[in-house]
Write an enzyme that holds these catalytic residues in place. Structure first.
Site, PDB file in Angstrom:
ATOM      1  N   PHE A  17      -6.796   9.060  -7.095  1.00  0.00           N
ATOM      2  CA  PHE A  17      -7.739   8.625  -6.121  1.00  0.00           C
ATOM      3  C   PHE A  17      -7.225  10.083  -4.986  1.00  0.00           C
ATOM      4  O   PHE A  17      -6.831  10.615  -5.447  1.00  0.00           O
ATOM      5  CB  PHE A  17      -6.943   7.308  -5.576  1.00  0.00           C
ATOM      6  CG  PHE A  17      -5.310   7.589  -5.361  1.00  0.00           C
ATOM      7  CD1 PHE A  17      -4.923   8.049  -4.333  1.00  0.00           C
ATOM      8  CD2 PHE A  17      -4.553   6.946  -6.451  1.00  0.00           C
ATOM      9  CE1 PHE A  17      -3.442   7.767  -3.964  1.00  0.00           C
ATOM     10  CE2 PHE A  17      -3.533   6.690  -5.938  1.00  0.00           C
ATOM     11  CZ  PHE A  17      -2.893   7.083  -4.700  1.00  0.00           C
ATOM     12  N   SER A 210      -0.681   4.004   3.461  1.00  0.00           N
ATOM     13  CA  SER A 210      -0.528   4.115   2.014  1.00  0.00           C
ATOM     14  C   SER A 210      -2.069   3.630   1.254  1.00  0.00           C
ATOM     15  O   SER A 210      -3.336   3.279   1.987  1.00  0.00           O
ATOM     16  CB  SER A 210       0.059   2.547   1.437  1.00  0.00           C
ATOM     17  OG  SER A 210      -0.482   1.481   1.337  1.00  0.00           O
ATOM     18  N   LYS A 211      -2.422   3.694  -0.097  1.00  0.00           N
ATOM     19  CA  LYS A 211      -3.856   3.779  -0.314  1.00  0.00           C
ATOM     20  C   LYS A 211      -4.028   2.703  -0.084  1.00  0.00           C
ATOM     21  O   LYS A 211      -5.470   2.574  -0.680  1.00  0.00           O
ATOM     22  CB  LYS A 211      -3.439   4.160  -1.870  1.00  0.00           C
ATOM     23  CG  LYS A 211      -2.935   3.603  -3.085  1.00  0.00           C
ATOM     24  CD  LYS A 211      -2.764   3.889  -4.266  1.00  0.00           C
ATOM     25  CE  LYS A 211      -1.797   3.182  -5.337  1.00  0.00           C
ATOM     26  NZ  LYS A 211      -2.072   3.359  -6.016  1.00  0.00           N
ATOM     27  N   ARG A 212      -3.433   1.963   0.116  1.00  0.00           N
ATOM     28  CA  ARG A 212      -4.116   0.203   0.022  1.00  0.00           C
ATOM     29  C   ARG A 212      -4.847  -0.107   0.636  1.00  0.00           C
ATOM     30  O   ARG A 212      -5.898  -1.082   1.126  1.00  0.00           O
ATOM     31  CB  ARG A 212      -3.174  -1.128  -0.668  1.00  0.00           C
ATOM     32  CG  ARG A 212      -2.870  -0.798  -1.635  1.00  0.00           C
ATOM     33  CD  ARG A 212      -1.752  -1.898  -2.294  1.00  0.00           C
ATOM     34  NE  ARG A 212      -0.838  -1.307  -1.714  1.00  0.00           N
ATOM     35  CZ  ARG A 212       0.431  -0.830  -1.930  1.00  0.00           C
ATOM     36  NH1 ARG A 212       0.689   0.506  -2.861  1.00  0.00           N
ATOM     37  NH2 ARG A 212       1.628   0.202  -1.126  1.00  0.00           N
ATOM     38  N   ASP A 213      -4.281   0.502   1.988  1.00  0.00           N
ATOM     39  CA  ASP A 213      -5.439   0.525   3.342  1.00  0.00           C
ATOM     40  C   ASP A 213      -6.305   0.210   3.401  1.00  0.00           C
ATOM     41  O   ASP A 213      -6.998   1.359   2.981  1.00  0.00           O
ATOM     42  CB  ASP A 213      -4.081   0.845   4.808  1.00  0.00           C
ATOM     43  CG  ASP A 213      -3.052   1.057   4.957  1.00  0.00           C
ATOM     44  OD1 ASP A 213      -2.522  -0.537   4.603  1.00  0.00           O
ATOM     45  OD2 ASP A 213      -1.602   1.487   4.869  1.00  0.00           O
TER      46      ASP A 213
END
Ligand code: GLU
Length: 444
Positions: A17, A210-213
């Site tokens: 990502f 974080s990458k999930r945000d």
């Protein structure tokens, strides 16, 4: 050709990502290279075999290209510069290891190769934060027992051999820097200028993004149809401060004004709303022809226009709506009724307008007057509505709200008289008539 000695690099490890923190690092390096007339190098740190897939690499390259961040050199591939790959530079690491062995700064232990630290305090002059002094107390591994070199070593060898003058990277690397300065010195190379960029915090609460945000990944913006120029503009404000609170920059202005002393020490907070606001500002500032070109695919996809659509009409409609739009994703929803007579009537708007007065009666009165007009110009239309409301002792709003609902199905949109002008007499009268008979059918 570059006109200064500044050489900077973006050195991502492909992870599958492209985090906006990485994109921000790339942008700041690129801006600094463009600002100084220096060189921007792309170096892929691909020594971690497992994560390093062709897809992960492609994602990074696509993201950089989407943001318009071009790199200035590299092995040529398909008439373009490819990036440098760490994995292809193995010979260099052996060569530089030999240098350390020769001057007594590397030794073998337990199958691994260790670097012998000097024990001297390392003074790190950082262009962003105040001077950091740190002493590496312990020797550290530079080649693992499986023969692969460790990050600290390869990053320094790469920076030396590529002549990197400024290392601009995330603050999370600050704690590694004394290891790096030790290595630069032991290899007899000048220590580059460091500039460690502040962390990016998530929109709410403490903690790093974080990458999930939501909003954390560059690829997400492309999917959400943001303008790359707007995303780039927003990213430059994440940890850099132009001092006078300017928020929107042309690329040239950004390049001209960007410099290392303007980088903030304090963490930056990610702000999705501000990004949307900047995207809207970019959409509004596009020359009309560019806006039309960008908007067309969305209208085609929604089945609203095709090759037979009148180009002048399309242009006039988009000219009218450009002002109001925040995202290209909203375009088809916003302009649908201009191209399609089968527009839905928004129930909430209908209820609001039917709650008071007699909108059907107003529409009948208005239709009579509009039918008499030879020209459908804004001033004339306005005078007509004013004249009607005065004659009947009503508010202009009584006519405007009813007519807007009838011709567009909603109670929000572009300026009313402009709306009538653009739709044109035939459409307006046809729609009012249909709306009235729809209401009468519903009553019977
Ligand atoms: N590959 C490292 C990273 O992605 C880069 C380290 C550096 O810039 O020195 O964080």
């Amino acid at each position: 050709m570059s006109s200064s000695n500044v050489r900077v690099r973006f050195a991502p490890s492909p992870t599958g990502f492209f985090h906006i923190g990485g994109a921000r690092t790339a942008l700041f390096n690129w801006l600094y290279a463009r600002h100084t007339g220096g060189t921007f190098v792309l170096r892929i740190e691909d020594t971690d075999r497992e994560r390093n897939t062709p897809e992960a690499l492609q994602l990074l390259l696509d993201g950089l290209r989407w943001l318009g961040l071009d790199w200035d050199e590299g092995p040529e591939a398909d008439g373009e510069y490819g990036p440098y790959f760490q994995s292809e530079r193995g010979g260099l690491y052996d060569e530089y290891l030999q240098k350390l062995r020769d001057n007594g700064r590397a030794y073998d232990k337990d199958g691994a190769v260790y670097f012998k630290v000097s024990g001297e305090p390392q003074v790190i002059e950082d262009a962003v934060r105040s001077k950091v002094v740190r002493t590496e107390e312990k020797d550290f591994v530079i080649f693992r027992s499986n023969g692969t070199p460790v990050y600290h070593f390869v990053v320094v060898v790469d920076d030396i051999t590529m002549g990197i003058t400024h290392v601009i990277r995330g603050e999370d690397h600050l704690s590694n820097t004394s290891k790096h300065t030790e290595l630069f010195s032991a290899l007899g190379a000048p220590v580059p200028v460091f500039a460690h960029l502040p962390l990016i915090l998530k929109t709410n609460g403490p903690g790093k993004m974080s990458k999930r945000d939501r909003g954390a990944l560059v690829e997400e913006y492309e999917q959400r149809n943001f303008l790359p120029e707007a995303v780039r503009n927003y990213l430059c404000l994440l940890g850099w401060n132009p001092k006078d609170n300017t928020e929107i920059f042309s690329l040239d202005e950004m390049i001209e004004r960007f410099d290392l002393p303007g980088i903030n020490k304090d963490a930056a907070r990610f702000d999705d709303k501000k990004l949307a606001h900047i995207n809207g500002a970019y959409l509004r500032s596009l020359p009309l022809d560019d806006f039309v070109e960008k908007g067309k695919p969305f209208l085609e996809k929604a089945g609203l226009i095709d090759e037979n659509t009148d180009r002048d009409y399309l242009r006039t409609v988009l000219d009218l709506c450009q002002e109001k739009l925040r995202s290209l994703d909203d375009l088809a929803g916003y302009v649908g009724y201009f191209f399609n007579d089968e527009y839905p009537i928004v129930e909430k708007a209908r209820r609001k307008i039917f709650k008071k007065g007699d909108p059907v009666a107003r529409l009948k009165e208005l239709a009579v007057e509009l039918a008499k007009l030879e020209e459908f110009e804004e001033e004339i239309l306005e005078k007509t509505v004013q004249g009607l409301s005065e004659a009947n002792e009503l508010y202009t709003g009584d006519y405007i709200h009813a007519a807007r609902l009838a011709v567009s199905g909603t109670n929000a949109g572009p300026s009313f008289y402009a709306l009538l002008r653009v739709l044109g007499r035939e459409r307006v009268l046809g729609r009012i008539e249909r709306f009235i008979s729809g209401c009468q059918d519903a009553e019977n």
